[in-house]
Motif scaffolding. Sequence first.
Motif, PDB file in Angstrom:
ATOM      1  N   SER A 180      75.206  51.565 -61.674  1.00 35.51           N
ATOM      2  CA  SER A 180      74.280  52.401 -60.920  1.00 35.51           C
ATOM      3  C   SER A 180      72.851  51.956 -61.218  1.00 35.51           C
ATOM      4  O   SER A 180      72.483  51.810 -62.394  1.00 35.51           O
TER       5      SER A 180
ATOM      6  N   SER B 200      74.871  49.533 -51.688  1.00 35.03           N
ATOM      7  CA  SER B 200      75.947  50.293 -52.341  1.00 35.03           C
ATOM      8  C   SER B 200      77.289  49.919 -51.716  1.00 35.03           C
ATOM      9  O   SER B 200      77.510  50.128 -50.522  1.00 35.03           O
TER      10      SER B 200
ATOM     11  N   THR C 147      76.227  51.341 -57.035  1.00 32.52           N
ATOM     12  CA  THR C 147      75.564  52.474 -56.390  1.00 32.52           C
ATOM     13  C   THR C 147      74.069  52.308 -56.581  1.00 32.52           C
ATOM     14  O   THR C 147      73.596  52.212 -57.721  1.00 32.52           O
TER      15      THR C 147
END
Lengths: 112, 113
Positions: free
Chosen positions: A12, A85, A109
């Motif tokens: 992320s 993403s 992400t």
Amino acid sequence: DQQVKQNSPSLSVQEGRISILNCDYTNSMFDYFLWYKKYPAEGPTFLISISSIKDKNEDGRFTVFLNKSAKHLSLHIVPSQPGDSAVYFCAASVGNAGKSTFGDGTTLTVKP
Amino acid sequence: DAGVIQSPRHEVTEMGQEVTLRCKPISGHNSLFWYRQTMMRGLELLIYFNNNVPIDDSGMPEDRFSAKMPNASFSTLKIQPSEPRDSAVYFCASSLGWKSPLHFGNGTRLTVT
């Protein structure tokens, strides 16, 4: 024996920052490496590739680095965007790029 | 260009039934590949064709699986009889050959109950 490994199942990052996805391989015969991106309910799409005779290849925001001695490659995305993403697959081949061995993928992400 | 076209997108069948998956590669591509994606084994190559000729079928799991490419614009993957462990997403891909990347279809999600 998994010949291509992506040890991070997920990553992320914040929008605008760098995303670094890693891939390790064990077969020293691999001579061509590719990265594919996959959105849900779609097939993988080709992103960027690198031959074993090179150590870097760039295409816009995407750069792939190859370290043959370490049997390691990485994909850098700069700057990261929310549309990046997806699941990223590393693939390696001997000769025929279509006959590739794939890693298990890393889910990236990018947060706005 | 429409890309690689696979049908059906979803297939639900009962154990023991025959299943046929279809693929239309990108026009002009001379290599066609069938891959299968499962949670346990990830993306694995089943078989590939070059100029409509099967070159390597070492990834085909069992004799229950067969693949054909009668012409440059059509290929089928058949499972007979199907079993629950065949449940997976099956991808067809085509390429221009050798160092060319794969162009994947959107896959067929097969569920065998």
